[in-house]
Write a protein that holds these residues in place. Structure first.
Motif, PDB file in Angstrom:
ATOM      1  N   ARG A  49       0.806  -1.211   0.000  1.00  0.00           N
ATOM      2  CA  ARG A  49       0.000   0.000   0.000  1.00  0.00           C
ATOM      3  C   ARG A  49       0.846   1.273   0.000  1.00  0.00           C
ATOM      4  N   SER A  50       2.157   1.122  -0.045  1.00  0.00           N
ATOM      5  CA  SER A  50       3.019   2.297   0.083  1.00  0.00           C
ATOM      6  C   SER A  50       3.063   3.132  -1.181  1.00  0.00           C
ATOM      7  N   GLU A  51       3.289   2.500  -2.340  1.00  0.00           N
ATOM      8  CA  GLU A  51       3.477   3.226  -3.587  1.00  0.00           C
ATOM      9  C   GLU A  51       2.587   2.626  -4.673  1.00  0.00           C
ATOM     10  N   PRO A  52       2.219   3.432  -5.690  1.00  0.00           N
ATOM     11  CA  PRO A  52       1.372   2.903  -6.774  1.00  0.00           C
ATOM     12  C   PRO A  52       1.971   1.686  -7.464  1.00  0.00           C
ATOM     13  N   TRP A  53       3.284   1.700  -7.727  1.00  0.00           N
ATOM     14  CA  TRP A  53       3.889   0.572  -8.438  1.00  0.00           C
ATOM     15  C   TRP A  53       3.788  -0.713  -7.626  1.00  0.00           C
ATOM     16  N   GLN A  54       3.857  -0.599  -6.279  1.00  0.00           N
ATOM     17  CA  GLN A  54       3.761  -1.788  -5.435  1.00  0.00           C
ATOM     18  C   GLN A  54       2.357  -2.380  -5.475  1.00  0.00           C
ATOM     19  N   ARG A  55       1.348  -1.544  -5.473  1.00  0.00           N
ATOM     20  CA  ARG A  55      -0.022  -2.044  -5.588  1.00  0.00           C
ATOM     21  C   ARG A  55      -0.233  -2.720  -6.942  1.00  0.00           C
ATOM     22  N   SER A  56       0.320  -2.103  -7.991  1.00  0.00           N
ATOM     23  CA  SER A  56       0.173  -2.673  -9.324  1.00  0.00           C
ATOM     24  C   SER A  56       0.892  -4.015  -9.426  1.00  0.00           C
ATOM     25  N   ALA A  57       2.104  -4.110  -8.866  1.00  0.00           N
ATOM     26  CA  ALA A  57       2.860  -5.363  -8.913  1.00  0.00           C
ATOM     27  C   ALA A  57       2.151  -6.458  -8.122  1.00  0.00           C
ATOM     28  N   THR A  58       1.609  -6.112  -6.962  1.00  0.00           N
ATOM     29  CA  THR A  58       0.914  -7.099  -6.130  1.00  0.00           C
ATOM     30  C   THR A  58      -0.336  -7.622  -6.814  1.00  0.00           C
ATOM     31  N   GLN A  59      -1.071  -6.743  -7.437  1.00  0.00           N
ATOM     32  CA  GLN A  59      -2.287  -7.156  -8.149  1.00  0.00           C
ATOM     33  C   GLN A  59      -1.971  -8.150  -9.257  1.00  0.00           C
ATOM     34  N   ARG A  60      -0.772  -8.089  -9.801  1.00  0.00           N
ATOM     35  CA  ARG A  60      -0.384  -8.965 -10.916  1.00  0.00           C
ATOM     36  C   ARG A  60       0.423 -10.173 -10.452  1.00  0.00           C
ATOM     37  N   GLY A  61       0.510 -10.346  -9.143  1.00  0.00           N
ATOM     38  CA  GLY A  61       1.163 -11.535  -8.603  1.00  0.00           C
ATOM     39  C   GLY A  61       2.664 -11.459  -8.514  1.00  0.00           C
ATOM     40  N   PHE A  62       3.268 -10.284  -8.695  1.00  0.00           N
ATOM     41  CA  PHE A  62       4.720 -10.147  -8.576  1.00  0.00           C
ATOM     42  C   PHE A  62       5.073  -9.924  -7.110  1.00  0.00           C
ATOM     43  N   ARG A  63       5.893 -10.837  -6.550  1.00  0.00           N
ATOM     44  CA  ARG A  63       6.265 -10.728  -5.136  1.00  0.00           C
ATOM     45  C   ARG A  63       7.604 -10.027  -4.937  1.00  0.00           C
ATOM     46  N   SER A  64       8.497 -10.150  -5.918  1.00  0.00           N
ATOM     47  CA  SER A  64       9.796  -9.478  -5.794  1.00  0.00           C
ATOM     48  C   SER A  64      10.163  -8.843  -7.125  1.00  0.00           C
ATOM     49  N   VAL A  65      10.865  -7.712  -7.026  1.00  0.00           N
ATOM     50  CA  VAL A  65      11.247  -6.929  -8.206  1.00  0.00           C
ATOM     51  C   VAL A  65      12.710  -6.545  -8.073  1.00  0.00           C
ATOM     52  N   VAL A  66      13.453  -6.646  -9.187  1.00  0.00           N
ATOM     53  CA  VAL A  66      14.874  -6.281  -9.200  1.00  0.00           C
ATOM     54  C   VAL A  66      15.126  -5.338 -10.371  1.00  0.00           C
ATOM     55  N   GLY A  67      15.819  -4.238 -10.089  1.00  0.00           N
ATOM     56  CA  GLY A  67      16.254  -3.323 -11.132  1.00  0.00           C
ATOM     57  C   GLY A  67      17.765  -3.376 -11.280  1.00  0.00           C
TER      58      GLY A  67
END
Length: 702
Positions: A407-425
């Motif tokens: 719930r912290s940032e828009p990208w985190q909500r979007s990633a969670t909704q799509r089933g992404f648990r971890s992200v690496v840049g």
């Protein structure tokens, strides 16, 4: 053979009468014996010495004529009577045994059949072993504790068990175990048992003069008597002495021992309990370390398998970077490799878009699930997205569990909704120049630990290096059709920084190939009083230069070569397919001319320069005839014919005025500056000239 009991002693006859007229063999010896001695005849005492009477808290006169079984505990009378009767009957029952008296004391007796006044009798020698019995029982109890300790897996449980069982076995008024808190460096009371409930609370013992602490440090038991005035341990109520015993490196055991005839035995038992407890604590520590080691080995085995999988993934990524024919194909192959052979469902590579302030996707693989169209990837709208941060910080950015902060940032909500648990840049950076960013998305948690992040950093560098090679090739084939002039005053530009600090004018003369594979920058300090010396002094005090060498000095000024530790503007431009056509710096600003190939838009070239040097301003733009790719290839082929040493020798001779008339520098001077013999210098120079002439004349003839 049985004795009559009659014999001689030094002071009188073998038999003597006691005060009551009883005839007793060796009267003085018997009366002064430390053991209790009695004669039993017709199941009654006919004689006993004073020690025997003392053991049973009576007098010899009162015992005489009493049945001997009256002194034996009722539960054991049958056994004692049986042995008495068998002995008088001439049998051989056990001569030595223990029994409990009617008063509850434990005595050890040995019986012997004798002739007394002409008739059979039993000579009994008795010792009071009550305290020995208690001591032995306590040792047995301590053995039981030893058997119970293995069931206690932690130090606190061992301490509690020692105190709980130990106090009852040892018959002490108080027991307390302090264990070392290694993090805080203090002794904590972890188990206490005492008769006074109000005194169960114990304070933490810190380093100092407290007997508990000094005993722990010294490793030597200390007994403090009841009359002591030492704070904290003295027994003001007269309950006994205090014994403090170390438990090895684990802590101490404190016991309050009553000051009676058993005090010495109790102290020995307390020390035995302490030794047993210390051994149990050692065992628990070793077993804990063993369990930790086993868990560590199991984790290492799992980690090894994971490392193998990642090593295979990185090998495939590297292969993809070197086998693809173009930059777009390379980027697509890298993304596909991470998705097909790694723990990722989605991967993309993007380049920085200066207008929108974020990366713009150039290649995508896997199922994005609409993520890229849902997030802005802009520093203004969603600045914490990992790929955005990686592009800005030039470091790998990893979010191991997006769900925890969905719930912290828009990208985190979007990633969670799509089933992404971890992200690496992953930044794509080579020699300080960015070539974009790689985004990786997985439905698993924590897919990138420290090892993986290090390998991803290496992979990003390899991908960036290959992109750099492709851009250079594109620029080489296209030729330079546009030149852009910039004026910049950024301190990140070393040429401007040195010119300003040294108050001189510097001119970039090119890059000198170095035999070690590193590029050295060649600059000329234009002739001005003291300029070269000020420049030399400034460079000597700078961490940006690891080596400075003066190549020549003539009418136009002094020429130097410098080995840099920071990115050079020429390298920055070349990494993007641009070229540095000229550069001059004064104390006010630096003028830079950039060559732009036809395949790169001028607007993009301006963005590349201003992004790296924010203080840069474009002041002119012009079209140039350009050089076709064939000309550039011929120049490259010409230099390829020379070894690094030949090229360095030829260029040093040219820059040093060796071909001028009169010569600016002699062959001997140039050889000395290169650190080689004069004959070697001339050999390199002759070979280099021959290669150049062959390339000019023979190729032209062909």
């Amino acid at each position: 053979m049985e004795k009559s009991g009659v014999g001689d002693d030094e002071e009188g006859a073998g038999t003597s009468q006691s005060g009551d007229g009883t005839t007793v063999p060796y009267r003085k010896l018997v009366e002064n014996a430390h053991e209790g001695i009695a004669i039993i005849q017709d199941e009654e005492f006919v004689y006993c010495n004073e020690r025997f009477a003392e053991l049973f808290e009576t007098t010899a006169a009162e015992l005489r004529g009493q049945p001997y079984l009256s002194l034996v505990d009722e539960a054991e009378r049958a056994t004692v009577a049986d042995r008495y009767e068998r002995r008088l009957a001439g049998e051989d029952p056990p001569k030595q045994y223990r029994f409990t008296t009617d008063e509850g004391r434990v005595v050890e007796t040995s019986g012997t059949r004798i002739e007394y006044e002409g008739r059979p009798a039993d000579l009994a020698v008795v010792r009071d072993v009550t305290e020995r019995e208690r001591y032995e029982n306590a040792l047995d109890g301590l053995h039981e504790i030893t058997q119970a300790f293995p069931r206690a897996e932690t130090s606190d449980k061992i301490a509690s068990l020692a105190v709980e069982i130990g106090r009852n076995i040892l018959d002490v008024s108080e027991l307390c175990v302090y264990l070392l808190d290694e993090d805080e460096g203090v002794l904590e009371p972890v188990a206490v048992d005492c008769s006074d409930e109000a005194e169960r609370e114990r304070a933490t013992v810190e380093p100092g003069d407290d007997p508990v602490w000094t005993t722990f440090v010294d490793g030597t038991p200390e007994r403090i008597d009841a009359a002591s005035e030492r704070e904290g341990l003295a027994d003001a109520d007269g309950r006994g002495d205090t014994l403090v015993v170390p438990l090895g490196e684990h802590g101490v055991l404190v016991a309050q021992v009553p000051t009676d005839e058993r005090a010495h035995d109790r102290c020995e038992l307390v020390e035995t309990l302490a030794a047993t407890t210390a051994a149990a604590l050692d065992r628990a520590e070793r077993e804990s370390e063993l369990r930790s080691r086993e868990a560590e080995l199991s984790a290492m085995a799992d980690r090894y398998e994971q490392v193998k999988r990642w090593a295979d993934l990185f090998r495939r990524v590297v292969n993809a970077t070197y086998t693809e024919p173009s930059a777009p194909a390379l980027e697509r192959a890298v993304c596909e490799t991470f998705v097909e052979h790694g723990p990722f469902e989605f991967a993309w590579i993007g380049g920085w878009d200066h207008q929108r302030g974020g990366p713009e996707p150039r290649a995508v693989a896997g199922d994005a699930r609409g993520y890229l169209s849902d997030v802005s990837l802009s520093t203004d709208d969603d600045p914490t997205e990992p790929t955005l941060l990686a592009a800005q910080t030039r470091t790998v950015q990893s979010v191991p569990d997006v769900v925890q902060s969905a719930r912290s940032e828009p990208w985190q909500r979007s990633a969670t909704q799509r089933g992404f648990r971890s992200v690496v840049g992953v930044p794509l950076e080579y020699r300080g120049v960015g070539y974009g960013v790689l985004g990786l998305y997985s439905s698993d948690q924590s897919v990138a630990g420290e090892f993986e992040r290090d390998r991803l950093t290496e992979s990003g560098g390899i991908v960036a290096a290959c992109l750099n090679a492709h851009r250079r090739q594109e620029a080489l084939l296209a030729g330079h059709d546009t030149e852009l002039d910039f004026e910049l005053s950024d301190l990140d530009c070393f040429l401007y920084r040195f010119a300003r600090d040294a108050d001189c004018t510097l001119r970039f003369d090119g890059v000198v190939p170095d035999p070690a594979g590193e590029n050295r920058v060649r600059v000329t300090v234009e002739d001005a009083p003291g300029a070269a010396e000020r420049f030399r002094e400034r460079v000597a005090n700078s961490s940006a230069v690891t080596d400075l060498e003066q190549l020549s000095e003539g009418a136009r000024g002094a020429t130097f070569s410098l080995q840099l530790t920071e990115p050079f503007i020429g390298s920055v431009l070349a990494a993007h397919g641009l070229s540095l056509r000229g550069m001059q710096a004064t104390e006010r600003a630096a003028s830079v001319t950039v060559g732009v190939p036809a395949v790169i838009e001028s607007q993009r070239a301006v963005a590349i320069v201003t992004d790296r040097y924010p203080g840069a301003t474009m002041i002119a733009k012009r079209s140039t005839p350009g050089r076709d790719a064939v000309d550039d290839q011929r120049v490259g082929q010409l230099f390829d014919r020379l070894t690094d040493r030949q090229r360095e020798t030829l260029e040093r001779a040219y820059r040093g005025g060796y071909f001028d008339s009169p010569k600016g520098q002699t062959g001997e001077e140039l050889a000395e500056s290169l650190g080689i013999a004069s004959s070697t210098f001339h050999d390199h120079l002759n070979r280099a000239q021959r290669e150049v002439f062959e390339a000019l004349f023979e190729d032209a003839t062909d």
